[in-house]
Motif scaffolding. Structure first.
Motif, short mmCIF file in Angstrom:
data_model
loop_
_atom_site.label_atom_id
_atom_site.label_comp_id
_atom_site.label_asym_id
_atom_site.label_seq_id
_atom_site.Cartn_x
_atom_site.Cartn_y
_atom_site.Cartn_z
N LEU A 184 0.83 -1.21 0.00
CA LEU A 184 0.00 0.00 0.00
C LEU A 184 0.86 1.26 0.00
CD1 LEU A 184 -2.67 -1.19 2.57
CD2 LEU A 184 -3.12 -0.60 0.18
N ALA A 185 1.94 1.26 0.78
CA ALA A 185 2.83 2.42 0.82
C ALA A 185 3.47 2.67 -0.54
CB ALA A 185 3.90 2.22 1.90
N GLU A 186 3.89 1.59 -1.21
CA GLU A 186 4.50 1.73 -2.52
C GLU A 186 3.49 2.24 -3.54
OE1 GLU A 186 7.43 -0.89 -5.33
OE2 GLU A 186 5.63 -1.90 -4.57
N ALA A 187 2.25 1.73 -3.49
CA ALA A 187 1.22 2.17 -4.41
C ALA A 187 0.92 3.66 -4.23
CB ALA A 187 -0.05 1.35 -4.21
N ASP A 188 0.89 4.10 -2.99
CA ASP A 188 0.62 5.51 -2.71
C ASP A 188 1.76 6.39 -3.22
OD1 ASP A 188 -1.28 7.38 -1.19
OD2 ASP A 188 0.67 7.91 -0.36
N ALA A 189 2.99 5.94 -3.03
CA ALA A 189 4.15 6.70 -3.49
C ALA A 189 4.15 6.83 -5.01
CB ALA A 189 5.44 6.05 -3.01
N LEU A 190 3.86 5.74 -5.70
CA LEU A 190 3.83 5.78 -7.16
C LEU A 190 2.71 6.68 -7.68
CD1 LEU A 190 4.52 2.00 -7.96
CD2 LEU A 190 6.10 3.94 -8.22
N ALA A 191 1.55 6.62 -7.00
CA ALA A 191 0.42 7.48 -7.40
C ALA A 191 0.77 8.95 -7.17
CB ALA A 191 -0.82 7.09 -6.61
N MET A 192 1.46 9.23 -6.07
CA MET A 192 1.86 10.61 -5.79
C MET A 192 2.79 11.14 -6.88
SD MET A 192 4.16 12.07 -2.63
CE MET A 192 5.65 11.33 -3.33
N HIS A 193 3.78 10.33 -7.27
CA HIS A 193 4.71 10.78 -8.30
C HIS A 193 4.03 10.92 -9.66
CE1 HIS A 193 8.48 11.01 -6.12
NE2 HIS A 193 8.11 9.94 -5.44
N ALA A 194 3.03 10.09 -9.94
CA ALA A 194 2.28 10.24 -11.19
C ALA A 194 1.57 11.58 -11.23
CB ALA A 194 1.27 9.10 -11.33
N VAL A 195 1.00 11.98 -10.10
CA VAL A 195 0.33 13.28 -10.01
C VAL A 195 1.34 14.41 -10.18
CG1 VAL A 195 -0.89 14.84 -8.45
CG2 VAL A 195 -1.61 12.46 -8.63
N MET A 196 2.49 14.27 -9.52
CA MET A 196 3.52 15.31 -9.61
C MET A 196 4.03 15.47 -11.03
SD MET A 196 5.51 14.26 -6.11
CE MET A 196 7.05 15.01 -6.62
N LEU A 197 4.27 14.35 -11.71
CA LEU A 197 4.83 14.40 -13.07
C LEU A 197 3.85 14.97 -14.08
CD1 LEU A 197 6.69 10.97 -13.13
CD2 LEU A 197 7.75 13.24 -13.20
N THR A 198 2.55 14.89 -13.78
CA THR A 198 1.54 15.38 -14.72
C THR A 198 0.96 16.72 -14.28
OG1 THR A 198 -0.11 14.00 -13.56
CG2 THR A 198 0.88 13.10 -15.56
N SER A 199 1.59 17.35 -13.30
CA SER A 199 1.18 18.70 -12.88
C SER A 199 1.73 19.71 -13.88
CB SER A 199 1.70 19.01 -11.48
OG SER A 199 1.16 18.12 -10.53
N HIS A 200 1.23 20.92 -13.81
CA HIS A 200 1.67 21.97 -14.74
C HIS A 200 2.25 23.15 -13.96
CE1 HIS A 200 -0.40 19.86 -17.97
NE2 HIS A 200 -1.48 19.80 -17.19
N PRO A 201 3.58 23.33 -13.99
CA PRO A 201 4.58 22.49 -14.64
C PRO A 201 4.84 21.23 -13.83
CG PRO A 201 5.65 24.26 -13.46
CD PRO A 201 4.18 24.51 -13.35
N PRO A 202 5.48 20.21 -14.41
CA PRO A 202 5.75 18.97 -13.69
C PRO A 202 6.66 19.22 -12.49
CG PRO A 202 6.03 18.67 -16.06
CD PRO A 202 5.90 20.13 -15.82
N ILE A 203 6.49 18.41 -11.47
CA ILE A 203 7.33 18.49 -10.27
C ILE A 203 8.19 17.26 -10.22
CG2 ILE A 203 7.36 18.71 -7.76
CD1 ILE A 203 4.48 19.79 -7.97
N VAL A 204 9.50 17.46 -10.25
CA VAL A 204 10.43 16.33 -10.24
C VAL A 204 11.46 16.56 -9.14
CG1 VAL A 204 12.13 15.01 -11.53
CG2 VAL A 204 10.16 15.99 -12.71
N TYR A 205 11.54 15.62 -8.21
CA TYR A 205 12.57 15.66 -7.18
C TYR A 205 13.65 14.64 -7.55
CZ TYR A 205 9.29 18.29 -4.29
OH TYR A 205 8.44 19.25 -3.81
N ALA A 206 14.79 15.12 -7.98
CA ALA A 206 15.86 14.21 -8.41
C ALA A 206 17.20 14.86 -8.12
CB ALA A 206 15.73 13.90 -9.89
#
Length: 206
Positions: A184-206
């Motif tokens: 569940l924790a992994e699924a939530d993390a992946l969903a969060m990053h999907a939202v961040m990457l598709t935001s305008h502008p995209p949010i990338v922590y790297a």
């Protein structure tokens, strides 16, 4: 905190003017509520992790300031609900999670902005391991990121699913099912990053 010393407030992230203003406002409100007159606070904060680098330093600092200030004002025995009410003045919902130890669940009713902070019983011996890969300040702060993610086309679905995942996670913790907690924790993390990457502008922590 020393109520007998007049000095400036040093918060965990002195570069963040908004948090500094919230901290000053918090202390002023507490001073007025307890009729402390001209007594002022000297606040010194030390972080053992890099600031604004993804280790929740602001959340920990907000909770620490809340409890230290309440103690200095003679409110050592206040109920958790009152601690939550005071902590909210700092403008950090994340800080509320740090007001008590162990595993806690924070529910937020967005329309009414009411909050519920409850302990989650579990027999799991949980330890969080944080690996520092970069100590530089995030290019997009957490507060700014929260404001931007609503532009993602997946935001509404993410918010709807979050409550379901939280219920499932609470149940898994209660059942002592570590594998389910991890899934569940992994699924939530992946969903969060999907939202961040598709935001305008995209949010990338790297």
């Amino acid at each position: 905190i020393s109520r007998q010393t007049d000095s400036s407030v040093l918060i965990l992230d002195p570069a963040d003017g908004e948090k500094a203003a919230a901290s000053y406002g918090f202390l002023e409100a507490l001073r007025e509520a307890d009729d402390l007159g001209d007594l002022h606070a000297s606040v010194q904060a030390v972080s053992e992790v890099p600031l604004s680098a993804g280790f929740a330093s602001s959340a920990a600092g907000g909770a620490a300031l809340t409890q230290a200030a309440l103690n200095a004002a003679g409110r050592q025995e206040v109920a958790l609900d009152e601690q939550v009410a005071w902590c909210r003045r700092l403008g950090s919902v994340s800080a509320l999670r740090s007001l008590r130890g162990g595993v806690v669940r924070l529910d937020v009713d967005h329309p009414g902005q009411s909050l519920g902070l409850t302990a989650v019983d579990t027999d799991l011996d949980l330890t969080v391991l944080g690996c520092l890969v970069q100590s530089a300040r995030k290019k997009v702060s957490s507060s700014a990121g929260h404001a931007k993610v609503t532009s993602s086309p997946y935001w509404d679905q993410f918010e709807r699913d979050a409550t379901e995942r939280l219920d499932a996670l609470t149940a898994a913790l209660g059942a002592g099912d570590l594998a389910r907690v991890g899934t569940l924790a992994e699924a939530d993390a992946l969903a969060m990053h999907a939202v961040m990457l598709t935001s305008h502008p995209p949010i990338v922590y790297a």
